[in-house]
Scaffold this motif. Structure first.
Motif, PDB file in Angstrom:
ATOM      1  N   MET A   1       0.860  -1.146  -0.018  1.00  0.00           N
ATOM      2  CA  MET A   1      -0.057   0.011  -0.067  1.00  0.00           C
ATOM      3  C   MET A   1       0.949   1.157   0.087  1.00  0.00           C
ATOM      4  N   ASP A   2       0.569   2.105  -0.999  1.00  0.00           N
ATOM      5  CA  ASP A   2       1.480   3.424  -1.117  1.00  0.00           C
ATOM      6  C   ASP A   2       1.152   4.279   0.090  1.00  0.00           C
ATOM      7  N   ARG A   3       2.063   5.307   0.055  1.00  0.00           N
ATOM      8  CA  ARG A   3       1.615   6.323   1.020  1.00  0.00           C
ATOM      9  C   ARG A   3       0.327   7.056   0.961  1.00  0.00           C
ATOM     10  N   TYR A   4       0.040   7.385  -0.415  1.00  0.00           N
ATOM     11  CA  TYR A   4      -1.188   8.038  -0.551  1.00  0.00           C
ATOM     12  C   TYR A   4      -2.287   7.310  -0.055  1.00  0.00           C
ATOM     13  N   SER A   5      -2.288   6.038  -0.298  1.00  0.00           N
ATOM     14  CA  SER A   5      -3.598   5.234   0.274  1.00  0.00           C
ATOM     15  C   SER A   5      -3.540   5.071   1.531  1.00  0.00           C
ATOM     16  N   ARG A   6      -2.396   4.981   2.197  1.00  0.00           N
ATOM     17  CA  ARG A   6      -2.561   4.953   3.823  1.00  0.00           C
ATOM     18  C   ARG A   6      -2.862   6.311   4.307  1.00  0.00           C
ATOM     19  N   MET A   7      -2.648   7.358   3.656  1.00  0.00           N
ATOM     20  CA  MET A   7      -3.210   8.734   4.179  1.00  0.00           C
ATOM     21  C   MET A   7      -4.841   8.792   3.917  1.00  0.00           C
ATOM     22  N   VAL A   8      -5.356   8.301   3.056  1.00  0.00           N
ATOM     23  CA  VAL A   8      -6.765   8.440   2.844  1.00  0.00           C
ATOM     24  C   VAL A   8      -7.215   7.318   3.620  1.00  0.00           C
ATOM     25  N   GLN A   9      -6.931   6.059   3.980  1.00  0.00           N
ATOM     26  CA  GLN A   9      -7.387   5.545   5.071  1.00  0.00           C
ATOM     27  C   GLN A   9      -7.467   6.181   6.410  1.00  0.00           C
ATOM     28  N   PHE A  10      -6.384   6.850   6.818  1.00  0.00           N
ATOM     29  CA  PHE A  10      -6.184   7.532   7.952  1.00  0.00           C
ATOM     30  C   PHE A  10      -7.128   8.823   8.137  1.00  0.00           C
ATOM     31  N   LEU A  11      -7.459   9.259   6.965  1.00  0.00           N
ATOM     32  CA  LEU A  11      -8.258  10.561   7.000  1.00  0.00           C
ATOM     33  C   LEU A  11      -9.692   9.799   7.119  1.00  0.00           C
ATOM     34  N   LYS A  12      -9.972   8.689   6.667  1.00  0.00           N
ATOM     35  CA  LYS A  12     -11.633   8.143   6.692  1.00  0.00           C
ATOM     36  C   LYS A  12     -11.873   7.808   8.189  1.00  0.00           C
ATOM     37  N   VAL A  13     -10.785   7.707   8.973  1.00  0.00           N
ATOM     38  CA  VAL A  13     -10.944   7.482  10.447  1.00  0.00           C
ATOM     39  C   VAL A  13     -10.952   8.481  11.186  1.00  0.00           C
ATOM     40  N   LEU A  14      -9.953   9.388  10.827  1.00  0.00           N
ATOM     41  CA  LEU A  14      -9.762  10.719  11.663  1.00  0.00           C
ATOM     42  C   LEU A  14     -11.126  11.828  11.431  1.00  0.00           C
ATOM     43  N   LEU A  15     -11.516  12.080  10.314  1.00  0.00           N
ATOM     44  CA  LEU A  15     -12.450  13.230   9.781  1.00  0.00           C
ATOM     45  C   LEU A  15     -13.877  12.809  10.708  1.00  0.00           C
ATOM     46  N   PRO A  16     -14.375  11.637  10.625  1.00  0.00           N
ATOM     47  CA  PRO A  16     -15.401  11.082  11.402  1.00  0.00           C
ATOM     48  C   PRO A  16     -15.312  11.177  12.892  1.00  0.00           C
ATOM     49  N   LEU A  17     -14.321  11.039  13.335  1.00  0.00           N
ATOM     50  CA  LEU A  17     -14.081  11.120  14.742  1.00  0.00           C
ATOM     51  C   LEU A  17     -13.789  12.674  15.409  1.00  0.00           C
ATOM     52  N   ALA A  18     -13.184  13.405  14.477  1.00  0.00           N
ATOM     53  CA  ALA A  18     -13.181  15.006  14.647  1.00  0.00           C
ATOM     54  C   ALA A  18     -14.476  15.482  14.673  1.00  0.00           C
ATOM     55  N   ALA A  19     -15.330  15.286  13.695  1.00  0.00           N
ATOM     56  CA  ALA A  19     -16.957  15.562  13.769  1.00  0.00           C
ATOM     57  C   ALA A  19     -17.582  15.365  15.066  1.00  0.00           C
ATOM     58  N   ILE A  20     -17.539  14.042  15.543  1.00  0.00           N
ATOM     59  CA  ILE A  20     -18.021  13.524  16.806  1.00  0.00           C
ATOM     60  C   ILE A  20     -17.738  14.489  17.882  1.00  0.00           C
ATOM     61  N   VAL A  21     -16.355  14.571  18.145  1.00  0.00           N
ATOM     62  CA  VAL A  21     -15.893  15.495  19.193  1.00  0.00           C
ATOM     63  C   VAL A  21     -16.200  17.001  19.132  1.00  0.00           C
ATOM     64  N   MET A  22     -16.514  17.508  17.801  1.00  0.00           N
ATOM     65  CA  MET A  22     -16.908  18.914  17.652  1.00  0.00           C
ATOM     66  C   MET A  22     -18.501  19.085  18.127  1.00  0.00           C
ATOM     67  N   LEU A  23     -19.168  17.965  17.638  1.00  0.00           N
ATOM     68  CA  LEU A  23     -20.585  17.837  18.218  1.00  0.00           C
ATOM     69  C   LEU A  23     -20.843  17.886  19.691  1.00  0.00           C
ATOM     70  N   SER A  24     -19.766  16.945  20.186  1.00  0.00           N
ATOM     71  CA  SER A  24     -19.931  16.714  21.714  1.00  0.00           C
ATOM     72  C   SER A  24     -19.539  18.006  22.100  1.00  0.00           C
ATOM     73  N   THR A  25     -18.764  18.813  21.736  1.00  0.00           N
ATOM     74  CA  THR A  25     -18.307  20.137  22.392  1.00  0.00           C
ATOM     75  C   THR A  25     -19.396  21.041  22.362  1.00  0.00           C
ATOM     76  N   VAL A  26     -20.251  20.998  21.092  1.00  0.00           N
ATOM     77  CA  VAL A  26     -21.358  21.949  21.140  1.00  0.00           C
ATOM     78  C   VAL A  26     -22.275  21.864  22.266  1.00  0.00           C
ATOM     79  N   PHE A  27     -22.661  20.441  22.358  1.00  0.00           N
ATOM     80  CA  PHE A  27     -23.692  20.131  23.696  1.00  0.00           C
ATOM     81  C   PHE A  27     -23.353  20.316  24.842  1.00  0.00           C
ATOM     82  N   LEU A  28     -22.064  20.056  25.157  1.00  0.00           N
ATOM     83  CA  LEU A  28     -21.462  20.369  26.354  1.00  0.00           C
ATOM     84  C   LEU A  28     -21.224  21.641  26.676  1.00  0.00           C
ATOM     85  N   LEU A  29     -21.039  22.628  25.921  1.00  0.00           N
ATOM     86  CA  LEU A  29     -20.771  24.109  26.145  1.00  0.00           C
ATOM     87  C   LEU A  29     -22.124  24.754  25.997  1.00  0.00           C
ATOM     88  N   SER A  30     -23.013  24.262  25.294  1.00  0.00           N
ATOM     89  CA  SER A  30     -24.145  25.030  25.446  1.00  0.00           C
ATOM     90  C   SER A  30     -25.060  25.078  26.648  1.00  0.00           C
TER      91      SER A  30
END
Length: 199
Positions: A1-30
């Protein structure tokens, strides 16, 4: 697996997690929302207003055919029933004349009929003009289409030249484009006060 493919796989996991963290922050701080909001009317008052069809602070604004302003307001108004006519309490009016003068009207109650182009002031009616005339009576009929009115009963008043009384008063224009005149008839009595006239 080349470097580009590993980066795509990493972002597929990272971006949904970041979205969940942001939503949790909105509810916690509201801030907590107050769901138990009180209404400024008692249930009894609401039921009475619905049954009688009460309107709070009705306000009528219009312009006559000549361009004069008509403003009539009240504290509250009821639509009336088959056995009673619609009425408004603390009925107040203001006529703005083309020459800049004003006629103000105050009464205990009244009735406005835009369909007929009329307004009636009832009970302790006070008519005041910009040039210092103050007249009191029990009933005043006015027009909404032009600056015109009449009192079917006695009037009492004070003015620049003294105190007076009369059996009837009318106001309006004698000619289509003429100024507004106030006319007293039916047994006019005037107590002339020279001191007032000189001021």
């Amino acid at each position: 697996m080349d470097r580009y493919s590993r980066m795509v796989q990493f972002l597929k996991v990272l971006l949904p997690l970041a979205a969940i963290v942001m939503l949790s922050t909105v509810f916690l701080l509201s801030r907590s929302i107050e769901t138990n909001v009180s209404v400024p009317f008692a249930q009894k008052d609401i039921d009475e207003r619905l049954a009688q069809q009460v309107v709070t602070r009705p306000d009528y604004r219009g312009t006559t055919r000549k361009g004069e302003t008509v403003h009539i307001e009240a504290v509250q108004a009821t639509q009336g029933t088959e056995a009673s006519v619609p009425t408004a309490s603390e009925f107040r009016g203001r006529f703005g004349l083309l020459n800049g003068g004003t006629i103000t009207l105050d009464s205990n109650s009244g009735l406005i009929r835009p369909d007929n182009g009329t307004a009636t002031f009832v009970g302790d009616v006070v008519i005041t003009t910009a040039d210092g005339l103050k007249v009191t009576t029990d009933l005043l009929n006015t027009s909404l289409d032009e600056i015109r009115g009449d009192t079917p009963g006695q009037v009492n008043g004070t003015g620049p030249i003294g105190n007076f009384s009369a059996g009837r008063m009318t106001f309006g224009t004698e000619k289509t484009d003429g100024p507004v005149h106030i006319v007293f008839t039916d047994g006019v009595k005037l107590v002339y006060e020279p001191e007032k006239a000189e001021r």
